[in-house]
Enzyme design. Sequence first.
Site, short mmCIF file in Angstrom:
data_model
loop_
_atom_site.label_atom_id
_atom_site.label_comp_id
_atom_site.label_asym_id
_atom_site.label_seq_id
_atom_site.Cartn_x
_atom_site.Cartn_y
_atom_site.Cartn_z
N LYS A 1 0.85 -1.20 0.00
CA LYS A 1 0.00 0.00 0.00
C LYS A 1 0.88 1.25 0.00
CE LYS A 1 -4.05 1.82 2.54
NZ LYS A 1 -4.90 1.64 3.74
N SER B 1 -9.89 1.60 2.74
CA SER B 1 -9.01 2.39 1.89
C SER B 1 -7.95 1.57 1.13
CB SER B 1 -8.29 3.42 2.76
OG SER B 1 -7.43 2.78 3.67
N SER C 1 -10.12 -0.78 6.85
CA SER C 1 -9.48 -0.57 5.55
C SER C 1 -8.76 -1.77 4.96
CB SER C 1 -8.50 0.60 5.63
OG SER C 1 -9.20 1.82 5.59
#
Lengths: 483, 496
Positions: free
Chosen positions: A75, A150, A174
């Site tokens: 990420k 997210s 997330s």
Amino acid sequence: MVSIRKLHQQLIQKERSAVEIAQEALDTIQKLEPKLHSFITVTAERALEQAKQVDTRIAAGEEIGLLAGIPVGVKDNLCTQGIRTTCASHILENFIPPYESTVTQKLADAGAVIVGKTNLDEFAMGGSTETSAIQQTANPWNLKRVPGGSSGGSAAAVAGGECVVSLGSDTGGSIRQPASFCGIVGMKPTYGLVSRYGLVAFASSLDQIGPFARTVEDVAILLGEIAGHDPKDSTSLNVEIPDYTRYLVPDLKGKKVGVIQETFGEGLDPEVEKAVRVAIAQLKDLGAEIQEISCPRFRYGIAAYYIIAPSEASANLARYDGVKYGMRIEDADNLIDMYTRTRAQGFGPEVKRRIMIGTYALSAGYYDAYYLKAQKVRTLIKQDFEKAFEKVDVLVCPTAPTTAFKAGDKSADPLSMYLVDLMTIPVNLAGLPGMSLPCGFDSSGMPVGLQIIGNVLREDQVFQVGYAYEQATDWHRRSPKLK
Amino acid sequence: MVTAAPAKTEYEAVIGLETHVQLKTNTKIFCNCATTFGGTPNTQVCPVCMGMPGVLPVLNQKVLEYAVKAGLALNCEIAPYSKFDRKQYFYPDLPKDYQISQYDLPIAQHGWLEIELVNKETGEARRKRIGITRLHMEEDAGKLVHGGSDRLAGSTYSLVDFNRTGVPLAEIVSEPDMRSGQEAAEYAQELRRILRYLGVSDGNMQEGSLRCDVNISVRPVGQKEFGTKVEIKNMNSFNAIQRAIEYEIERQIEAIAAGERIIQETRLWEENSQRTVSMRSKEGSSDYRYFPEPDLGPIEVSPEQLAAWKAELPELPYQKRQRYESELGLSAYDARVLTDDRAMAEYFEATVAAGAPAKPAANWLMGDISAYLNSNSNVSITSLPLKPSELAELTNLIESGTISNKIAKDILPELLEKGGSPKALIEAKGLIQISDTSVIETAIAEVLAAHPKELEQYRNGKTKMLGFFVGQVMKKTGGRADPKLTNQLLAQKLNE
């Protein structure tokens, strides 16, 4: 289906080289990125270089770990030395960290091959990856739908086969919610189990890094690699990290599973409810004792979270001021002008909204009414969980109230977007481990996720229940038809 | 129109100090960067103290130890459980745009220190306890260098040096217990003395490792409520603190007497013009939006740890002062001078322990030896070649009458430079005092024989001539004749 163990076997038996595996991942990325947009930065050269090193070690007869040569997505809020780390924000669009996050360092030490940095909601603030200022990631099961967020890029990349496993971060859901939306396994570990050093902070007391994979076993392997005490993170726990794969036994006899009643109320998609109820029945068939459990303060989680997380975020994001790194507007008249216009242009609307909520909640005269009260609610939610874990080994509930929604459906209505994290947020507030794994599909073919919640540092229980369920079902064997 | 002057209102000042002290650790409070002063800008920095994205603070345990020791020495209660908080404000010298500080649970609270105001003439001391409200730990900010102006406003560009960012500070807040510039300056000095005794801070005001902000208001004597307070900054010496306060008291009283209102503001002391000037208004206090620092856990000091640190505290200046007066019989003035510096006090104590009488040892240290150290900046009391045992020997040679005070002074420069046994030195130089009556009597006889005219004058009543004869005897004996005995014997001879 590819898995860490399968690839590892192929590597040590010299059926395939690490470079071939990496190249295959990079080829898939090249093919799918025009559709998925999972990656903000693809690190092809570096990936091949890392793969080559693994091959050299294998050729030299060295023993390699399970993660060596495995393509991993990271990420883009995890700092990688020399590789741009954007947080999907204009304000850090060209930021290249001069340091490495602890987790990516551990991956590198294990010989993992980092293929790129994945898309996310700007500064991990969102539930659909739509607040990314860089690009919009699609759900591999239906390109018109969101991948969740997210960590949407990390979830879509694994679901689409662009990498074998990936890392995300989970502040209110997330990791688990995009895992649910993309039909894969994702875990948020106990707060403090994984070092946060190098994770660009959103809400420090809630943020945790965790793995995505196609199977529970791969999640367990990856977690075992990244977990552990880090002297650079004062909140990291100083505990022994067990070999989580030891708990992967398909046996639930005597295991006590609690079903959180409050998650089956209003707002829950009937198709999601059905899939989860069926899953619970299967757990019972596998030998688990099922109990209804009430967590009465669960429903105040969202309200408390949207005070605590923005409050911490308002301080964490103050440093993006144009002085030291990242974006700075060119033609400022004075200091205040530089601050305000840099931040006005650098941050997107959702980030600004949360900075403003947090700034307000911490202001003199409001602190007690908001921040302090939210912290008290947090304590009450923790107590609900503590009581529940006196009776059961794990808790289960849907991961999200719906399956993946259409892009653009909720982006105009922040409140409806916030409700997406209804069932995951309390787990962050209590610092517990939680995992989402596939438990069915709705009538439109979108995956449904089952959330398994464990007590503090009881990842072993979560893995055991998750693994037993996974072995008894074949949801995880299904792949989106992208090719 | 002329009216009778009204009875003049008497005013008193109410003064409190906020002191920022750099704690003398090798590394910064939350990272491993060096704290050395004066390095090339931005060479003692890392991602942590530069507030890069994703980095985390880790508390330097030495900072906690120093803060707790300072708290104990200031008679504070040490919090068994405290925490850090974020103090939020935007400024370019603050890389995270919040400062990690302590807000509602400081590490130490409710203490005091005792100041002593000594009358130099009488040696008498007036003592007063000044309350310590709190002591807390925090990180220092960086340093801004402005181009085209000495302030941000009006500059064409500004550069920032992060070397100082993250240097550990203790902020020490006093109660508003002081009433004069002298008291405030004495408080600041005593505070520095204590911190230096502990070895937790240099307290160097020029380098900024001790910075005092003064809060001051005036009110008519007898009034309970405080007047409007003004903050004064930018004092670079204790003397400046005293003068700034004296100036400010006068300014405020004059303003009130003229019917003006005191404005709550921050004023800067200007050393050149010796006055305070307004810097910014403080009305409507700023909101720092404090909240607990989530990146750091609670700070816990166990009773065992606390006891261990307490046991490591040295005897403190005020304890030494009391002991020097009550046990060693020194005046308050002497006690204060000797204890100002811990190394000097320890030298003195070692000298006394080696058998020197306290008062003469004190006199040598405060007089000739201090003068020598002041004019030889490369020598300190700890590196002085003359050891305490040797100074003790010297004082005892005088006490026993082996040498005169004058001889001692004559040989002192050599002892200070080279050290060594004073006894051996006087023996080598043949300087032992002559106490043999017959030898002195012979010298006297010779002197009297050689100066019949002067003898005549003396006997005719010019008794002042005694000094002349003493001088002549001394000359004859190379200064070694026992002065007391010489006087005595001469008086006998002259009056025969």
